[in-house]
Design a protein around this motif. Sequence first.
Motif, short mmCIF file in Angstrom:
data_model
loop_
_atom_site.label_atom_id
_atom_site.label_comp_id
_atom_site.label_asym_id
_atom_site.label_seq_id
_atom_site.Cartn_x
_atom_site.Cartn_y
_atom_site.Cartn_z
N ASP A 1 8.41 -4.38 -0.27
CA ASP A 1 7.87 -3.57 0.72
C ASP A 1 6.18 -3.44 0.50
N TRP A 2 6.01 -3.03 -0.72
CA TRP A 2 4.69 -2.69 -1.81
C TRP A 2 3.77 -3.98 -1.03
N GLN A 3 4.76 -5.17 -1.09
CA GLN A 3 3.87 -6.68 -0.90
C GLN A 3 3.26 -6.53 0.35
N ARG A 4 4.27 -6.28 0.74
CA ARG A 4 4.07 -6.05 2.53
C ARG A 4 2.24 -5.22 3.08
N ARG A 5 2.45 -3.99 2.57
CA ARG A 5 1.45 -3.44 2.80
C ARG A 5 0.35 -3.81 1.85
N GLY A 6 0.30 -4.63 0.59
CA GLY A 6 -1.19 -4.44 0.03
C GLY A 6 -1.83 -6.11 1.48
N TRP A 7 -1.04 -6.83 1.43
CA TRP A 7 -1.25 -7.78 2.00
C TRP A 7 -2.33 -7.52 3.57
N LEU A 8 -0.98 -6.36 4.51
CA LEU A 8 -2.00 -5.37 5.28
C LEU A 8 -2.90 -4.87 5.34
N ILE A 9 -2.77 -4.55 4.51
CA ILE A 9 -4.45 -3.79 4.33
C ILE A 9 -6.12 -5.14 2.93
N VAL A 10 -5.46 -6.40 2.68
CA VAL A 10 -6.21 -6.63 2.31
C VAL A 10 -6.28 -7.97 4.01
N ALA A 11 -5.83 -7.70 5.09
CA ALA A 11 -5.43 -8.66 6.57
C ALA A 11 -6.73 -7.52 6.94
N ASP A 12 -6.45 -6.06 6.97
CA ASP A 12 -7.81 -5.24 7.55
C ASP A 12 -8.65 -5.10 7.06
#
Length: 70
Positions: A36-47
Amino acid sequence: VELWLRLAELQLLAARPANAEQLAQRAIVMAGSRADWQRRGWLIVADAREARGDREEAERIRFQWRSYRG
């Protein structure tokens, strides 16, 4: 990790995508096996990537992580 992710989100809101990406990458490393933290981090990277003009890479990251279940 939650703090790093929140700081990354705040950097995005402040129009500082390079800082946001750096903080999110740090959170991803510290997330360990927490998907869940990895996913949230990667979605921030995408933004952050999109904010810096790399829309194609942002979409690739989003496609990979939006459906990720760990």
